[in-house]
Design a protein around this motif. Structure first.
Motif, PDB file in Angstrom:
ATOM      1  N   MET A 148      -2.497 -20.352 -19.488  1.00 59.20           N
ATOM      2  CA  MET A 148      -3.838 -20.856 -19.657  1.00 59.20           C
ATOM      3  C   MET A 148      -4.399 -21.372 -18.332  1.00 59.20           C
ATOM      4  N   ARG A 149      -3.538 -22.000 -17.527  1.00 60.21           N
ATOM      5  CA  ARG A 149      -4.000 -22.508 -16.244  1.00 60.21           C
ATOM      6  C   ARG A 149      -4.380 -21.383 -15.292  1.00 60.21           C
ATOM      7  N   LEU A 150      -3.718 -20.243 -15.420  1.00 57.60           N
ATOM      8  CA  LEU A 150      -4.071 -19.103 -14.576  1.00 57.60           C
ATOM      9  C   LEU A 150      -5.487 -18.628 -14.876  1.00 57.60           C
ATOM     10  N   ILE A 151      -5.822 -18.522 -16.141  1.00 60.82           N
ATOM     11  CA  ILE A 151      -7.157 -18.091 -16.533  1.00 60.82           C
ATOM     12  C   ILE A 151      -8.194 -19.132 -16.124  1.00 60.82           C
ATOM     13  N   LEU A 152      -7.874 -20.389 -16.325  1.00 61.69           N
ATOM     14  CA  LEU A 152      -8.805 -21.454 -15.980  1.00 61.69           C
ATOM     15  C   LEU A 152      -9.021 -21.552 -14.473  1.00 61.69           C
ATOM     16  N   SER A 153      -7.976 -21.323 -13.684  1.00 64.60           N
ATOM     17  CA  SER A 153      -8.158 -21.359 -12.234  1.00 64.60           C
ATOM     18  C   SER A 153      -9.016 -20.187 -11.770  1.00 64.60           C
ATOM     19  N   PHE A 154      -8.889 -19.035 -12.411  1.00 59.28           N
ATOM     20  CA  PHE A 154      -9.752 -17.900 -12.101  1.00 59.28           C
ATOM     21  C   PHE A 154     -11.205 -18.215 -12.440  1.00 59.28           C
ATOM     22  N   VAL A 155     -11.434 -18.853 -13.572  1.00 63.60           N
ATOM     23  CA  VAL A 155     -12.793 -19.222 -13.981  1.00 63.60           C
ATOM     24  C   VAL A 155     -13.374 -20.263 -13.030  1.00 63.60           C
ATOM     25  N   ILE A 156     -12.578 -21.244 -12.631  1.00 65.91           N
ATOM     26  CA  ILE A 156     -13.057 -22.266 -11.703  1.00 65.91           C
ATOM     27  C   ILE A 156     -13.411 -21.645 -10.356  1.00 65.91           C
ATOM     28  N   GLY A 157     -12.594 -20.725  -9.871  1.00 66.99           N
ATOM     29  CA  GLY A 157     -12.907 -20.034  -8.628  1.00 66.99           C
ATOM     30  C   GLY A 157     -14.190 -19.227  -8.723  1.00 66.99           C
ATOM     31  N   THR A 158     -14.406 -18.602  -9.861  1.00 69.19           N
ATOM     32  CA  THR A 158     -15.636 -17.842 -10.079  1.00 69.19           C
ATOM     33  C   THR A 158     -16.851 -18.760 -10.087  1.00 69.19           C
ATOM     34  N   ILE A 159     -16.738 -19.896 -10.742  1.00 70.99           N
ATOM     35  CA  ILE A 159     -17.847 -20.852 -10.798  1.00 70.99           C
ATOM     36  C   ILE A 159     -18.137 -21.422  -9.414  1.00 70.99           C
ATOM     37  N   LEU A 160     -17.091 -21.758  -8.667  1.00 72.98           N
ATOM     38  CA  LEU A 160     -17.292 -22.273  -7.311  1.00 72.98           C
ATOM     39  C   LEU A 160     -17.949 -21.227  -6.415  1.00 72.98           C
ATOM     40  N   GLY A 161     -17.532 -19.983  -6.536  1.00 76.82           N
ATOM     41  CA  GLY A 161     -18.130 -18.916  -5.745  1.00 76.82           C
ATOM     42  C   GLY A 161     -19.586 -18.676  -6.100  1.00 76.82           C
ATOM     43  N   ALA A 162     -19.891 -18.657  -7.387  1.00 79.69           N
ATOM     44  CA  ALA A 162     -21.274 -18.442  -7.818  1.00 79.69           C
ATOM     45  C   ALA A 162     -22.167 -19.595  -7.384  1.00 79.69           C
TER      46      ALA A 162
END
Length: 103
Positions: free
Chosen positions: A1-15
């Motif tokens: 779950m943390r892997l998916i959440l870290s991917f989502v957080i990286g996407t949000i930070l990039g956007a």
């Protein structure tokens, strides 16, 4: 779950960095660079492993490389001007520093 959440957080930070960098020059670009680096560093600090920071940085890079290429309608979110170049170089450097720092 943390892997998916870290991917989502990286996407949000990039956007957020892509959308903010052109607003209020040069402060928007500076805030985007610092915010991306600090966000990735805090992610590793909260979860304690470097792989989460690395995955979030990969998601961040995916957003940036997509925003820096032409879309179907010819739109370009990161221009090839001083602000866009500073964001690309400074953002990547801040991510490298954030990943290399100990959590």
């Amino acid at each position: 779950m943390r892997l998916i959440l870290s991917f989502v957080i990286g996407t949000i930070l990039g956007a957020a960095a892509v959308l903010l960098h052109a607003a209020y020059p040069p402060w928007g670009s500076l805030l985007s660079i610092l915010g991306s680096g600090v966000g990735i560093w805090l992610l590793g600090r909260a979860w304690g492993l470097r792989r989460y920071k690395f995955l979030a940085a990969l998601a961040w890079c995916a957003v940036f490389f997509r925003a820096g290429t032409l879309g179907i309608g010819g739109e370009l979110l990161i221009q090839g001007n001083v602000m866009g170049n500073a964001l690309m170089v400074g953002g990547l450097l801040s991510l490298i520093v954030a990943i290399s720092l100990k959590a």
